[in-house]
Design a protein around this motif. Structure first.
Motif, PDB file in Angstrom:
ATOM      1  N   TRP A 136      20.443  46.332  10.830  1.00  0.00           N
ATOM      2  CA  TRP A 136      20.997  47.689  10.934  1.00  0.00           C
ATOM      3  C   TRP A 136      21.794  48.028   9.681  1.00  0.00           C
ATOM      4  N   ASP A 137      21.631  49.263   9.199  1.00  0.00           N
ATOM      5  CA  ASP A 137      22.263  49.683   7.948  1.00  0.00           C
ATOM      6  C   ASP A 137      22.929  51.043   8.115  1.00  0.00           C
ATOM      7  N   ASN A 138      24.102  51.190   7.505  1.00  0.00           N
ATOM      8  CA  ASN A 138      24.777  52.485   7.452  1.00  0.00           C
ATOM      9  C   ASN A 138      25.455  52.645   6.097  1.00  0.00           C
ATOM     10  N   ASP A 139      25.470  53.884   5.604  1.00  0.00           N
ATOM     11  CA  ASP A 139      25.965  54.105   4.239  1.00  0.00           C
ATOM     12  C   ASP A 139      27.005  55.214   4.133  1.00  0.00           C
ATOM     13  N   ASP A 140      27.515  55.730   5.240  1.00  0.00           N
ATOM     14  CA  ASP A 140      28.548  56.768   5.184  1.00  0.00           C
ATOM     15  C   ASP A 140      29.674  56.438   6.154  1.00  0.00           C
ATOM     16  N   ASP A 141      30.890  56.795   5.763  1.00  0.00           N
ATOM     17  CA  ASP A 141      32.052  56.561   6.621  1.00  0.00           C
ATOM     18  C   ASP A 141      32.234  57.761   7.543  1.00  0.00           C
ATOM     19  N   ILE A 142      31.495  57.769   8.627  1.00  0.00           N
ATOM     20  CA  ILE A 142      31.534  58.881   9.569  1.00  0.00           C
ATOM     21  C   ILE A 142      32.918  59.032  10.188  1.00  0.00           C
ATOM     22  N   SER A 143      33.641  57.925  10.302  1.00  0.00           N
ATOM     23  CA  SER A 143      34.951  57.967  10.953  1.00  0.00           C
ATOM     24  C   SER A 143      35.996  58.699  10.119  1.00  0.00           C
ATOM     25  N   ALA A 144      35.696  58.973   8.852  1.00  0.00           N
ATOM     26  CA  ALA A 144      36.705  59.530   7.946  1.00  0.00           C
ATOM     27  C   ALA A 144      36.378  60.939   7.451  1.00  0.00           C
ATOM     28  N   VAL A 145      35.503  61.657   8.132  1.00  0.00           N
ATOM     29  CA  VAL A 145      35.173  63.011   7.703  1.00  0.00           C
ATOM     30  C   VAL A 145      36.394  63.911   7.893  1.00  0.00           C
ATOM     31  N   LEU A 192       6.596  48.610  16.641  1.00  0.00           N
ATOM     32  CA  LEU A 192       7.836  47.953  16.246  1.00  0.00           C
ATOM     33  C   LEU A 192       7.958  46.549  16.821  1.00  0.00           C
ATOM     34  N   GLU A 193       7.502  46.341  18.057  1.00  0.00           N
ATOM     35  CA  GLU A 193       7.647  45.019  18.651  1.00  0.00           C
ATOM     36  C   GLU A 193       6.638  44.016  18.089  1.00  0.00           C
ATOM     37  N   SER A 194       5.701  44.494  17.270  1.00  0.00           N
ATOM     38  CA  SER A 194       4.760  43.578  16.607  1.00  0.00           C
ATOM     39  C   SER A 194       5.306  43.065  15.273  1.00  0.00           C
ATOM     40  N   CYS A 195       6.496  43.540  14.879  1.00  0.00           N
ATOM     41  CA  CYS A 195       7.044  43.205  13.566  1.00  0.00           C
ATOM     42  C   CYS A 195       7.906  41.941  13.612  1.00  0.00           C
ATOM     43  N   ASP A 196       8.065  41.309  12.457  1.00  0.00           N
ATOM     44  CA  ASP A 196       8.983  40.171  12.338  1.00  0.00           C
ATOM     45  C   ASP A 196      10.433  40.647  12.336  1.00  0.00           C
ATOM     46  N   VAL A 197      10.657  41.797  11.692  1.00  0.00           N
ATOM     47  CA  VAL A 197      11.998  42.358  11.599  1.00  0.00           C
ATOM     48  C   VAL A 197      11.881  43.881  11.617  1.00  0.00           C
ATOM     49  N   VAL A 198      12.828  44.525  12.273  1.00  0.00           N
ATOM     50  CA  VAL A 198      12.888  45.988  12.248  1.00  0.00           C
ATOM     51  C   VAL A 198      14.179  46.391  11.555  1.00  0.00           C
ATOM     52  N   TYR A 199      14.017  47.188  10.522  1.00  0.00           N
ATOM     53  CA  TYR A 199      15.140  47.697   9.735  1.00  0.00           C
ATOM     54  C   TYR A 199      15.486  49.082  10.255  1.00  0.00           C
ATOM     55  N   TYR A 219      17.320  56.340  -0.397  1.00  0.00           N
ATOM     56  CA  TYR A 219      17.870  55.173  -1.093  1.00  0.00           C
ATOM     57  C   TYR A 219      18.003  53.957  -0.177  1.00  0.00           C
ATOM     58  N   ARG A 220      18.282  54.198   1.103  1.00  0.00           N
ATOM     59  CA  ARG A 220      18.544  53.075   2.007  1.00  0.00           C
ATOM     60  C   ARG A 220      17.288  52.574   2.704  1.00  0.00           C
ATOM     61  N   ALA A 221      16.196  53.331   2.683  1.00  0.00           N
ATOM     62  CA  ALA A 221      14.982  52.886   3.368  1.00  0.00           C
ATOM     63  C   ALA A 221      13.731  53.073   2.520  1.00  0.00           C
ATOM     64  N   VAL A 222      13.450  54.294   2.100  1.00  0.00           N
ATOM     65  CA  VAL A 222      12.166  54.578   1.464  1.00  0.00           C
ATOM     66  C   VAL A 222      11.981  53.797   0.167  1.00  0.00           C
ATOM     67  N   GLY A 239       9.157  46.596  10.302  1.00  0.00           N
ATOM     68  CA  GLY A 239       9.191  47.930  10.885  1.00  0.00           C
ATOM     69  C   GLY A 239      10.387  48.674  10.327  1.00  0.00           C
ATOM     70  N   VAL A 240      10.199  49.935   9.997  1.00  0.00           N
ATOM     71  CA  VAL A 240      11.280  50.727   9.408  1.00  0.00           C
ATOM     72  C   VAL A 240      11.543  51.942  10.288  1.00  0.00           C
ATOM     73  N   LEU A 241      12.777  52.062  10.718  1.00  0.00           N
ATOM     74  CA  LEU A 241      13.184  53.198  11.538  1.00  0.00           C
ATOM     75  C   LEU A 241      14.214  54.006  10.763  1.00  0.00           C
ATOM     76  N   ARG A 242      13.863  55.228  10.422  1.00  0.00           N
ATOM     77  CA  ARG A 242      14.778  56.103   9.683  1.00  0.00           C
ATOM     78  C   ARG A 242      14.534  57.540  10.094  1.00  0.00           C
ATOM     79  N   ASP A 243      15.562  58.344   9.992  1.00  0.00           N
ATOM     80  CA  ASP A 243      15.452  59.766  10.276  1.00  0.00           C
ATOM     81  C   ASP A 243      15.033  60.465   8.992  1.00  0.00           C
ATOM     82  N   GLU A 244      13.861  61.069   9.001  1.00  0.00           N
ATOM     83  CA  GLU A 244      13.338  61.714   7.793  1.00  0.00           C
ATOM     84  C   GLU A 244      14.213  62.868   7.318  1.00  0.00           C
TER      85      GLU A 244
END
Length: 337
Positions: A79-88, A47-54, A16-19, A4-9
């Motif tokens: 869970w994946d993240n690719d930006d340093d939100i804490s350092a904007v 989603l609950e039918s999946c082996d893993v949810v990304y 790059y991180r999901a699609v 299962g893939v959860l991403r904000d379109e």
């Protein structure tokens, strides 16, 4: 494996991180199911039918509630993240959305998500080290890789002695433009050398003259062909915390089109160089290094060849095994809860 893939379109980086990786995994026989939530409710039953949810980036209370439920159903969570939100920085166009008090709340939500995940990934070693220090979940680095069609874009170099310098950049890189003083550097090149053309894609460089062109944006499907029109690609980064946590995908995009590049020795670029088809430029040397490469067609050809070779090795199909290993790891760790 069912994924299962959860991403904000609406988040460009999710390409790059999901699609891109998940479509490649689907092509290799995995059953990939999408929940590209924006304002809709999560598709919990799917989603609950999946082996893993990304999960790419979600850290809000609704996302946390969903992940707790998936864990209770025995579903592995990655869970994946690719930006340093804490350092904007305050000067960034992103600060209003992600800085200050709001940024602190985002970081708190991210930590809660990490504590619920079986595996955490990021393309940045800087972010990975920080996440490991939280000691909330196993963390590993998975780089951003190019779509497979990128290295196949036909180079369309400038005719004659003309040399096109291109910078493809998001609006947040206006901070780099200002901090590194690049506008007067590029303007002087245009003023003193009639061979030079400058193209700003995305970011408006506000240069004078008819040899400067601004392009508001290019779709990812067209980006390889667009970049291949550059004779030199540039990737300047000011040495600030947020930039140190970026990925190296910008110079990979240039390299895939056989475009020699110049980049700042910051964060993701600091260990790259001529072997990957480019050169690193100290903050006070942009004028000199641009001029040197504009004047040296032989060096550009040599770097272009190396760039193309590196670009071909940086596609998702060449590296999809790291994503498959992530799947196996997440499922294995979930089984040990």
């Amino acid at each position: 494996m069912r994924i299962g893939v959860l991403r904000d379109e609406g988040i460009v980086n999710s390409l790059y991180r999901a699609v891109i990786p998940m479509e490649t995994l689907a092509a290799r026989g995995h059953d990939v199911r999408w929940d590209g939530k924006t304002t809709r409710a999560f598709n919990v039953r799917m989603l609950e039918s999946c082996d893993v949810v990304y999960v790419h980036r979600f850290w809000d209370p609704d996302g946390q509630k969903l992940v707790r439920h998936l864990r209770s159903q025995g579903v592995a969570v990655w869970w994946d993240n690719d930006d340093d939100i804490s350092a904007v920085p305050r000067e960034s166009v992103m600060y209003k959305k992600s800085g200050g008090v709001r940024g602190a709340a985002i970081v708190a939500g991210m930590k809660r998500m990490m504590g619920l995940a079986d595996l955490v990934t990021t393309p940045s070693e800087v972010l990975a080290e920080r996440y490991r220090a939280y000691d909330l979940a196993p963390v590993r680095v998975i780089e951003n890789y190019l779509p497979d069609h990128f290295p196949n874009a036909a180079a369309r170099r400038s005719a004659g002695d003309t040399v096109t310098i291109g910078w493809t950049a998001g609006l947040e890189h206006g901070l780099d433009l200002e901090k590194l003083g690049l506008r007067p550097v590029l303007q002087r090149l245009l003023d003193v050398d009639e061979r030079v053309r400058v193209v700003g894609t995305g970011l408006q460089l506000d240069l004078r003259g008819d040899r400067y062109r601004h392009i508001r944006g290019v779709q990812l499907s067209e980006l390889a062909a667009h970049n291949a029109t550059y004779d030199i690609g540039i990737a300047p980064l000011a040495d600030i915390a947020m930039n140190r946590a970026r990925s190296d995908i910008k110079v990979k995009e240039y390299a895939a089109g056989g475009v020699p590049w110049l980049a700042s020795p910051v964060g993701p670029y600091r260990d790259l160089g001529e072997k990957q088809g480019g050169r690193l430029v100290p903050d006070d040397r942009w004028a000199e290094e641009l001029t040197r490469l504009v004047d040296d067609a032989r060096a550009r050809r040599k770097l272009a060849k190396r760039a193309g070779k590196w670009g071909k090795s940086s596609t998702i199909s060449e590296n999809v095994s790291v994503w498959e290993d992530g799947l196996r790891t997440a499922v294995s760790l979930a089984g040990r809860r």
